[in-house]
Design an enzyme around this catalytic site. Structure first.
Site, PDB file in Angstrom:
ATOM      1  CB  SER A  10       6.998 -12.722  17.603  1.00  0.00           C
ATOM      2  OG  SER A  10       7.376 -13.833  18.292  1.00  0.00           O
ATOM      3  CG  HIS A  33       4.738 -10.792  20.734  1.00  0.00           C
ATOM      4  ND1 HIS A  33       3.618 -10.110  21.305  1.00  0.00           N
ATOM      5  CD2 HIS A  33       4.652 -12.053  20.424  1.00  0.00           C
ATOM      6  CE1 HIS A  33       2.619 -11.251  21.306  1.00  0.00           C
ATOM      7  NE2 HIS A  33       3.269 -12.306  20.704  1.00  0.00           N
ATOM      8  CG  ASP A  35       5.084 -15.606  21.134  1.00  0.00           C
ATOM      9  OD1 ASP A  35       3.850 -15.044  21.508  1.00  0.00           O
ATOM     10  OD2 ASP A  35       5.522 -15.431  19.947  1.00  0.00           O
ATOM     11  CG  MET A  37       4.447 -20.977  23.444  1.00  0.00           C
ATOM     12  SD  MET A  37       4.469 -21.597  21.708  1.00  0.00           S
ATOM     13  CE  MET A  37       4.373 -20.095  20.459  1.00  0.00           C
ATOM     14  CG  HIS A  66       1.029 -14.057  23.490  1.00  0.00           C
ATOM     15  ND1 HIS A  66       0.911 -14.454  22.040  1.00  0.00           N
ATOM     16  CD2 HIS A  66      -0.039 -14.372  23.870  1.00  0.00           C
ATOM     17  CE1 HIS A  66      -0.058 -14.999  21.890  1.00  0.00           C
ATOM     18  NE2 HIS A  66      -0.754 -15.041  22.773  1.00  0.00           N
ATOM     19  CG  MET A  68       0.114 -18.343  23.608  1.00  0.00           C
ATOM     20  SD  MET A  68       1.113 -18.458  22.034  1.00  0.00           S
ATOM     21  CE  MET A  68       2.355 -17.532  22.613  1.00  0.00           C
ATOM     22  CG  MET A 137      -4.048 -15.493  19.480  1.00  0.00           C
ATOM     23  SD  MET A 137      -2.335 -14.871  19.352  1.00  0.00           S
ATOM     24  CE  MET A 137      -1.742 -16.146  18.320  1.00  0.00           C
ATOM     25  CG  ASP A 175       0.823 -12.912  18.008  1.00  0.00           C
ATOM     26  OD1 ASP A 175       1.534 -13.173  16.783  1.00  0.00           O
ATOM     27  OD2 ASP A 175       0.889 -13.269  19.033  1.00  0.00           O
TER      28      ASP A 175
HETATM   29  C1  DX5 Z   1       2.180 -17.697  17.571  1.00  0.00           C
HETATM   30  C2  DX5 Z   1       2.828 -16.697  18.422  1.00  0.00           C
HETATM   31  C3  DX5 Z   1       3.310 -15.536  17.590  1.00  0.00           C
HETATM   32  C4  DX5 Z   1       4.172 -16.004  16.727  1.00  0.00           C
HETATM   33  C5  DX5 Z   1       4.042 -15.251  15.212  1.00  0.00           C
HETATM   34  O1  DX5 Z   1       1.576 -18.723  18.516  1.00  0.00           O
HETATM   35  O2  DX5 Z   1       1.901 -16.206  19.456  1.00  0.00           O
HETATM   36  O3  DX5 Z   1       3.483 -14.538  18.156  1.00  0.00           O
HETATM   37  O4  DX5 Z   1       5.470 -15.622  17.059  1.00  0.00           O
HETATM   38  O5  DX5 Z   1       4.811 -15.474  14.468  1.00  0.00           O
HETATM   39  P1  DX5 Z   1       4.369 -15.150  12.695  1.00  0.00           P
HETATM   40  O6  DX5 Z   1       4.596 -13.481  12.780  1.00  0.00           O
HETATM   41  O7  DX5 Z   1       5.546 -15.858  12.005  1.00  0.00           O
HETATM   42  O8  DX5 Z   1       3.213 -15.677  12.331  1.00  0.00           O
HETATM   43 ZN    ZN Z   2       2.285 -14.052  20.371  1.00  0.00          ZN
END
Ligand code: DX5
Ligand code: ZN
Length: 222
Positions: A10, A33, A35, A37, A66, A68, A137, A175
């Site tokens: 990620s 990956h 993210d 947000m 991903h 969010m 998750m 994740d």
């Molecule tokens: C959290 C993200 C993850 C995050 C995971 O909301 O969706 O993808 O980057 O990070 P680690 O591996 O550090 O928990």
């Molecule tokens: Zn993620």
């Protein structure tokens, strides 16, 4: 399909100002990956389609996006259109998950649906084949570096059993808090695709960390 178990670092844990070199450090990964947000669905903000388009143009490996975000019906297709290999939206945020998954597939992306730790998965059983991947998750979405929640593992087992029973090819992704010390139990419970932020980017050699995670997961895969 590339290597199983799949390791998707990620970039939330990467240095955003040096994204190009950060991407080059994970060339042995299966996917990167990404993210997204929106500061509404989760209390944190990263970036949107403009940045993801540049990541798509720069990354040595395909993108696993991903989302969010609220209102994925409005935004998710744009990520598929810019070429992301997979686009995962949250079940909690979607009004019509199956319709949206079909739209993403029609554009040419793998369609993924994600569930937060407290969201049950039974409602997905009858529509498993509408999705290419299901993301369980293992932390509350929003931040990297949190602790893995083992109480999410029974849900993963349910999905793995149901997928096997139906002969489904759906990928099961985890994740949050995935590291050398937690990846084994997730693999044991049926995950085949592992997102890791801090465990990869926090390592001196990210490619070595990817290889180590992959082999630990493989030892626990059955
Ligand atoms: C959290 C993200 C993850 C995050 C995971 O909301 O969706 O993808 O980057 O990070 P680690 O591996 O550090 O928990
Ligand atoms: Zn993620």
């Amino acid at each position: 399909m590339r290597v199983v178990p799949r390791i998707n670092p990620s970039i939330l844990a990467a240095d955003f100002v040096n994204m190009q070199s950060e991407l080059a450090r994970i060339a042995s990964a299966d996917f990167v990956h990404v993210d997204v947000m929106d500061n509404h669905f989760v209390p944190n903000l990263t970036f949107g389609p403009q940045m993801v388009e540049r990541i798509q143009a720069t990354s040595p490996v395909p993108l696993d996006v991903h989302l969010m975000i609220d209102d994925p019906e409005r935004w998710a297709p744009g990520y598929a259109e810019l070429g992301a290999a997979s686009v995962t939206f949250h079940l909690e945020a979607s009004a019509e998950p199956v319709t949206l998954a079909r739209r993403l597939r029609a554009i040419g992306a793998r369609a993924g649906v994600a569930v937060k730790p407290a969201t049950p998965v039974g409602g997905l059983f009858d529509v498993l084949d509408e999705f290419d991947q299901i993301l369980v998750m293992t932390v509350e979405p929003g931040f990297g570096g949190q602790g893995f929640m083992p109480e999410t593992m029974p849900k993963l087992r349910l999905l793995a059993d149901e997928a096997a029973r139906r002969g489904s090819q759906v990928w099961l992704q985890v994740d949050g808090g995935i590291s050398e010390s937690t990846i084994g139990q997730a693999a044991e419970a049926g995950a085949d695709t592992f997102v890791a932020g801090s465990a990869v980017y926090g390592a001196a050699d990210p490619d070595a960390a990817i290889a180590a995670l992959r082999s630990t997961a493989a030892r626990h895969t059955h």
